[in-house]
Motif scaffolding. Structure first.
Motif, PDB file in Angstrom:
ATOM      1  N   ASN A 160     -43.677 -55.258  -2.875  1.00 52.46           N
ATOM      2  CA  ASN A 160     -43.085 -54.326  -3.833  1.00 52.46           C
ATOM      3  C   ASN A 160     -41.607 -54.627  -4.054  1.00 52.46           C
ATOM      4  OD1 ASN A 160     -41.887 -51.656  -4.834  1.00 52.46           O
ATOM      5  ND2 ASN A 160     -44.093 -51.272  -4.913  1.00 52.46           N
ATOM      6  N   LYS A 161     -41.169 -54.431  -5.314  1.00 49.95           N
ATOM      7  CA  LYS A 161     -39.793 -54.747  -5.675  1.00 49.95           C
ATOM      8  C   LYS A 161     -38.835 -53.582  -5.436  1.00 49.95           C
ATOM      9  CE  LYS A 161     -37.145 -56.634  -9.570  1.00 49.95           C
ATOM     10  NZ  LYS A 161     -37.171 -56.969 -11.020  1.00 49.95           N
ATOM     11  N   TRP A 228     -43.209 -57.679  -6.998  1.00 52.87           N
ATOM     12  CA  TRP A 228     -43.973 -57.036  -8.073  1.00 52.87           C
ATOM     13  C   TRP A 228     -43.475 -55.618  -8.230  1.00 52.87           C
ATOM     14  CZ3 TRP A 228     -47.282 -52.831  -8.442  1.00 52.87           C
ATOM     15  CH2 TRP A 228     -48.071 -52.761  -9.614  1.00 52.87           C
ATOM     16  N   SER A 229     -43.424 -55.133  -9.461  1.00 57.25           N
ATOM     17  CA  SER A 229     -42.936 -53.788  -9.756  1.00 57.25           C
ATOM     18  C   SER A 229     -43.960 -53.040 -10.586  1.00 57.25           C
ATOM     19  CB  SER A 229     -41.597 -53.856 -10.510  1.00 57.25           C
ATOM     20  OG  SER A 229     -41.175 -52.566 -10.882  1.00 57.25           O
ATOM     21  N   THR A 230     -44.020 -51.709 -10.359  1.00 60.21           N
ATOM     22  CA  THR A 230     -44.918 -50.875 -11.170  1.00 60.21           C
ATOM     23  C   THR A 230     -44.363 -50.653 -12.569  1.00 60.21           C
ATOM     24  OG1 THR A 230     -43.855 -48.914 -10.213  1.00 60.21           O
ATOM     25  CG2 THR A 230     -45.872 -49.714  -9.151  1.00 60.21           C
ATOM     26  N   LEU A 232     -43.084 -51.941 -15.969  1.00 60.50           N
ATOM     27  CA  LEU A 232     -43.275 -53.166 -16.738  1.00 60.50           C
ATOM     28  C   LEU A 232     -41.953 -53.839 -17.081  1.00 60.50           C
ATOM     29  CD1 LEU A 232     -46.119 -52.054 -19.197  1.00 60.50           C
ATOM     30  CD2 LEU A 232     -46.324 -53.434 -17.131  1.00 60.50           C
ATOM     31  N   ASP A 234     -39.284 -53.968 -15.310  1.00 60.48           N
ATOM     32  CA  ASP A 234     -38.625 -54.562 -14.145  1.00 60.48           C
ATOM     33  C   ASP A 234     -39.421 -55.727 -13.546  1.00 60.48           C
ATOM     34  OD1 ASP A 234     -36.612 -52.738 -14.425  1.00 60.48           O
ATOM     35  OD2 ASP A 234     -37.447 -51.304 -12.969  1.00 60.48           O
ATOM     36  N   ARG A 235     -40.550 -56.030 -14.104  1.00 57.25           N
ATOM     37  CA  ARG A 235     -41.371 -57.093 -13.526  1.00 57.25           C
ATOM     38  C   ARG A 235     -40.760 -58.471 -13.812  1.00 57.25           C
ATOM     39  NH1 ARG A 235     -47.676 -55.306 -14.807  1.00 57.25           N
ATOM     40  NH2 ARG A 235     -47.601 -53.342 -13.606  1.00 57.25           N
TER      41      ARG A 235
END
Length: 255
Positions: A160-161, A228-230, A232, A234-235
């Motif tokens: 996770n980011k 990975w980020s939830t 979109l 910040d992905r």
């Protein structure tokens, strides 16, 4: 009259000798026998004849046949063999295996790695005394193949980011499951240095974990960290075929 007959016989003998010499230089083609079996069935069966009477003469329609089976295209049964030495992917000395005929003949029987599974050969090579002559190098016949497959893979460890994390064995187990491998946590050994994040400096960095197979063999598996980020927005951009791109090691190599 006698002189004419003698002259004719002499010419005939010369002609015969010349023909024999010519024929002796002709190389006749070598014809090899082939075992072909075709199972046929009459399209129109002949009529039965009464007892004591001569059978009726068959007509042309009775010599028309339909092909039932071509035995050359019949699938051959597997060969039952006993291994006389270790064979990668099959087993150890004394193991009974069932393989395809072509592979068993050319790869096992001809090199002397196996014999036919007769009762005598099973008793000879399957005994504990014979097995002890060449101890097993691997815990199972698929262990070496498993080590090779795992060592060739580059495992993507997605973290996770936004949320703080520290890589633990269950992270690696989940990454293996996404790649199609089931690896228990107790078989995974992480590097001694802890790996914590989120840290974009760790993106696409590579580290190695050790997987123990059947408490005997070990495989070194390369892993790469991906954030990975939830959200979109910040992905990070998607990297296609990341395993083809050279990556820097997360930890400097030990001297």
């Amino acid at each position: 009259m006698l002189r004419q007959l003698f002259g004719r016989n002499k010419c005939f003998m010369r002609t015969t000798q010349l023909q024999f010499e010519v024929l002796s230089f002709i190389v006749l083609p070598q014809v090899q026998q082939s075992r072909n079996t075709f199972i046929l069935k009459r399209r129109i069966p002949p009529a039965l004849h009464k007892k004591g009477q001569a059978p009726k003469k068959l007509k042309a329609r009775h010599f028309v046949y339909d092909l039932v089976e071509d035995t050359n295209s019949r699938k051959k049964e597997n060969l039952e063999l006993v291994l006389t030495d270790y064979v990668q992917g099959l087993g150890e000395r004394g193991d009974k295996v069932s393989v395809r005929p072509n592979y068993g003949y050319h790869k096992l029987l001809l090199p002397g790695l196996a014999v036919y599974a007769s009762p005598e050969n099973i008793a000879k090579y399957g005994s504990e005394e014979e097995r002890s002559k060449k101890p097993s190098r691997h815990s199972s016949h698929t262990a070496e193949r498993t080590v090779n497959v795992l060592s060739r893979n580059i495992l993507a460890v997605v973290m996770n980011k936004e949320t703080p994390w520290k890589i633990e064995p269950w992270h690696i187990r989940a990454s293996f499951r996404k790649a199609g491998f089931y690896v228990p946590e107790e078989a995974i050994e992480l590097p001694q240095e802890p790996i914590e994040g989120p840290d974009l400096d760790l993106e696409m960095k590579e580290f190695t974990v050790t997987v123990t197979i059947n408490n005997h063999e070990t495989a070194k598996v390369r892993c790469r960290i991906h954030h990975w980020s939830t959200n979109l927005a910040d992905r990070l951009p998607f990297v296609e075929d990341h395993w083809k791109i050279p990556a820097d090691p997360l930890f400097p190599p030990s001297s």
